[in-house]
Design a protein around this motif. Structure first.
Motif, PDB file in Angstrom:
ATOM      1  N   HIS A 109      31.691  38.002  40.568  1.00 29.16           N
ATOM      2  CA  HIS A 109      32.294  37.186  41.639  1.00 29.16           C
ATOM      3  C   HIS A 109      33.795  37.297  41.450  1.00 29.16           C
ATOM      4  N   CYS A 110      34.509  37.781  42.479  1.00 33.40           N
ATOM      5  CA  CYS A 110      35.930  38.035  42.255  1.00 33.40           C
ATOM      6  C   CYS A 110      36.757  38.007  43.536  1.00 33.40           C
ATOM      7  N   ASN A 111      38.055  37.924  43.330  1.00 31.26           N
ATOM      8  CA  ASN A 111      39.040  38.216  44.349  1.00 31.26           C
ATOM      9  C   ASN A 111      39.573  39.587  43.983  1.00 31.26           C
ATOM     10  N   VAL A 112      39.143  40.597  44.704  1.00 28.34           N
ATOM     11  CA  VAL A 112      39.473  41.959  44.304  1.00 28.34           C
ATOM     12  C   VAL A 112      40.946  42.284  44.560  1.00 28.34           C
ATOM     13  N   LYS A 113      41.590  41.526  45.444  1.00 22.58           N
ATOM     14  CA  LYS A 113      43.013  41.761  45.708  1.00 22.58           C
ATOM     15  C   LYS A 113      43.860  41.391  44.499  1.00 22.58           C
ATOM     16  N   SER A 114      43.500  40.299  43.846  1.00 22.32           N
ATOM     17  CA  SER A 114      44.261  39.853  42.672  1.00 22.32           C
ATOM     18  C   SER A 114      43.589  40.263  41.373  1.00 22.32           C
ATOM     19  N   MET A 115      42.442  40.945  41.482  1.00 25.20           N
ATOM     20  CA  MET A 115      41.667  41.356  40.312  1.00 25.20           C
ATOM     21  C   MET A 115      41.459  40.165  39.375  1.00 25.20           C
ATOM     22  N   SER A 116      40.861  39.128  39.938  1.00 23.56           N
ATOM     23  CA  SER A 116      40.601  37.918  39.157  1.00 23.56           C
ATOM     24  C   SER A 116      39.248  37.343  39.536  1.00 23.56           C
ATOM     25  N   SER A 117      38.676  36.573  38.627  1.00 23.89           N
ATOM     26  CA  SER A 117      37.396  35.903  38.871  1.00 23.89           C
ATOM     27  C   SER A 117      37.625  34.404  38.808  1.00 23.89           C
ATOM     28  N   PRO A 118      37.368  33.699  39.920  1.00 21.08           N
ATOM     29  CA  PRO A 118      37.678  32.269  39.974  1.00 21.08           C
ATOM     30  C   PRO A 118      36.549  31.375  39.478  1.00 21.08           C
ATOM     31  N   HIS A 119      36.922  30.327  38.779  1.00 21.86           N
ATOM     32  CA  HIS A 119      36.068  29.176  38.529  1.00 21.86           C
ATOM     33  C   HIS A 119      34.850  29.406  37.622  1.00 21.86           C
ATOM     34  N   THR A 120      34.798  28.583  36.590  1.00 19.99           N
ATOM     35  CA  THR A 120      33.705  28.625  35.624  1.00 19.99           C
ATOM     36  C   THR A 120      32.347  28.406  36.266  1.00 19.99           C
ATOM     37  N   ILE A 121      32.319  27.670  37.361  1.00 24.32           N
ATOM     38  CA  ILE A 121      31.048  27.376  38.019  1.00 24.32           C
ATOM     39  C   ILE A 121      30.338  28.647  38.476  1.00 24.32           C
ATOM     40  N   THR A 122      31.101  29.739  38.588  1.00 25.95           N
ATOM     41  CA  THR A 122      30.536  31.054  38.897  1.00 25.95           C
ATOM     42  C   THR A 122      29.381  31.391  37.970  1.00 25.95           C
ATOM     43  N   GLU A 123      29.581  31.118  36.677  1.00 24.09           N
ATOM     44  CA  GLU A 123      28.573  31.501  35.682  1.00 24.09           C
ATOM     45  C   GLU A 123      27.258  30.763  35.917  1.00 24.09           C
ATOM     46  N   TRP A 124      27.359  29.538  36.414  1.00 25.56           N
ATOM     47  CA  TRP A 124      26.151  28.735  36.668  1.00 25.56           C
ATOM     48  C   TRP A 124      25.338  29.296  37.818  1.00 25.56           C
ATOM     49  N   TRP A 125      25.960  29.479  38.994  1.00 21.35           N
ATOM     50  CA  TRP A 125      25.136  29.879  40.140  1.00 21.35           C
ATOM     51  C   TRP A 125      24.637  31.317  40.035  1.00 21.35           C
ATOM     52  N   ILE A 126      25.390  32.179  39.370  1.00 17.72           N
ATOM     53  CA  ILE A 126      24.900  33.543  39.178  1.00 17.72           C
ATOM     54  C   ILE A 126      23.656  33.532  38.301  1.00 17.72           C
ATOM     55  N   SER A 127      23.719  32.817  37.190  1.00 10.95           N
ATOM     56  CA  SER A 127      22.587  32.739  36.267  1.00 10.95           C
ATOM     57  C   SER A 127      21.382  32.065  36.905  1.00 10.95           C
TER      58      SER A 127
END
Length: 363
Positions: free
Chosen positions: A211-229
Motif C-alpha cells: 500500500h503506497c503513494n508511488v509519487k512520494s515512494m512512501s507507505s502511509p499509516h500503520t493500520i495498513t498492516e492490519w487490513w492487509i493481513s
C-alpha cells in the motif's frame, strides 16, 4: 344552617383541590429545576470533561476528514459547525460535503499545522469540540481549547480496533450509544465474515501486497498492516515499518516485488503502468494495481469506513473466495445505516474506483 354546612363542605373540597394542584405544580416545577444540565465524560486521554447534557453543536479540530468520518458514523454530521481544513477543500473530498452539505462554506478552525483557531471556535460556540492526535500532543491541543472555555474531548486511535472505542465514546457524548453499538457489531461481524473465508486460504495463495503513494515512494499509516493481513495478504512493509509512515527506494520496491499494489489515487495506477521503472514488478505485469477507495476519507488510512476497506481488500486479493460479496450494495447499506445518506449506485462505483480524481493535486 344546613345550607351553611353544605357551603362550608364545598369550600373545604375546593380548598383541598386547590392545595393539591399547588403541591403538584410545585413538585413539577421542582422536578424541572433539578434536571441535570451537564454531565462529566472521561475521554480517551483520561481527562474528565464537563459537557452539556444535550449536544446541539460540535466542532472537529485536527485530522478533519478522519474526525468527521467518526461523527458521521453515529449519524450526527448535521451538528458539525466548522468546515474542513484547507488541505481537504478540494473535489477529492467531495463526499464529506455529500454526507454533511452544510459544512461546505463553514469556516476553517485550525492552521495548516492543525493548531486550533480559538477565536474562530469561540465565534461558533460549539457545545463540544472533538480532537485527535495529529502533529504534536493531542492533550496540549485540548488544553488550549479547554482553557478558552471550550469543552474538548480527546480521541486516540493508534491500534486498528480502537476505532470501536472511539465510536463508543462519540456515541456516549452525542447520546447515540445505540448507533455506536450497532457500528461496533458491524465491525466485528465484518471481521468475522472475512476471517471465515481467509482462514481457508493457504499461505502460498496469499499475495505480497504494498500500500503506497508511488509519487512520494512512501507507505502511509500503520493500520495498513492490519487490513492487509486480515484480508488475506502479506504486507511487504510489515518488517520495515518502525514509524507511522515509511519511505522506500526503487531498489527496495524491486526487491519486494509486490504481487498487488494499492495506490493512494487513481492517477497513480496509470503512472505505474506507463513508467518503465516499474515494468518488472509482478503487480504491473499482471495488471494488479488498484486505487484505494475514497469516501469520507481514504479507506486505506484511518477512517470509520475501515470495515468497508477490509471487505474491499479481501475481494481484491481473493476475488474467487469473495465472489458473492456485492461491494456496491455493502456501501449503499453502510452509508444509509450509519451516515444517514442514501447513496446512488453511481456514487458507490466512483468510491470503489478510487473516488474523485483531481488533476494536479498532491496526494
Amino acid at each position: 344552617m344546613k345550607r351553611k354546612r353544605v357551603f362550608l363542605s364545598l369550600l373545604m373540597v375546593f380548598l383541598l383541590i386547590a392545595s393539591v394542584m399547588v403541591v403538584a405544580g410545585c413538585s413539577k416545577e421542582k422536578e424541572v429545576d433539578t434536571t441535570p444540565t451537564t454531565r462529566t465524560i472521561t475521554d480517551m486521554a483520561g481527562r474528565e470533561v464537563t459537557i452539556p447534557a444535550e449536544i446541539k453543536s460540535l466542532a472537529t479540530v485536527g485530522p478533519g476528514p478522519v474526525l468527521n468520518s467518526l461523527i458521521f458514523a453515529v449519524g450526527e454530521g448535521d451538528k458539525i459547525v466548522n468546515g474542513l481544513p484547507e488541505f481537504a477543500r478540494t473535489e477529492r473530498w467531495k463526499y464529506q460535503h455529500k454526507f454533511a452539505p452544510h459544512i461546505k462554506d463553514r469556516p476553517v478552525v485550525q492552521s495548516a499545522s492543525f493548531d486550533p483557531n480559538v477565536e474562530e471556535l469561540l465565534k461558533l460556540k460549539p457545545d463540544v469540540v472533538f480532537t485527535m492526535e495529529a502533529r504534536g500532543s493531542v492533550e496540549q491541543t485540548a488544553k488550549v481549547m479547554s482553557n478558552a472555555g471550550l469543552p474538548t474531548i480527546c480521541l486516540v486511535w493508534t491500534e486498528p480496533e480502537e476505532v470501536k472505542q472511539t465510536i463508543e465514546l462519540i456515541g456516549k457524548v452525542l447520546n447515540q450509544e445505540k448507533t455506536a453499538k450497532e457500528y461496533c457489531k458491524y465491525f466485528d461481524d465484518t471481521v468475522a465474515r472475512v476471517n471465515k473465508a481467509v482462514d481457508t486460504i493457504s499461505e502460498e495463495k496469499r499475495p505480497r501486497v504494498l500500500h503506497c503513494n508511488v509519487k512520494s515512494m512512501s507507505s502511509p499509516h500503520t493500520i495498513t498492516e492490519w487490513w492487509i493481513s486480515q484480508a488475506g495478504g502479506n504486507s511487504v512493509t510489515k518488517e520495515a515499518r518502525i514509524t507511522e509512515n515509511i519511505e522506500f527506494s526503487m531498489e527496495q520496491l524491486l526487491k519486494w516485488n509486490p504481487e498487488v499494489v494499492v495506490v493512494s489515487s487513481p492517477d497513480q495506477v496509470d503512472l505505474m503502468y506507463k513508467d518503465s521503472r516499474f515494468k518488472d514488478i509482478s503487480a504491473v505485469k499482471n495488471k494488479r494495481i488498484y486505487p484505494t477507495p475514497v469516501g469520507a476519507h481514504i479507506w486505506g488510512n484511518r477512517t470509520a469506513e475501515q470495515p468497508l476497506m477490509l471487505l474491499w481488500a479481501a475481494k481484491t486479493f481473493h476475488p474467487e473466495s469473495f465472489k458473492d460479496v456485492n461491494l456496491e450494495a455493502e456501501l449503499i447499506s453502510f452509508y444509509k445505516k450509519f451516515y444517514k445518506y442514501t447513496m446512488p449506485e453511481e456514487e458507490a462505483k466512483e468510491i470503489l474506483n478510487g473516488g474523485p480524481v483531481v488533476t494536479g493535486q498532491k496526494q
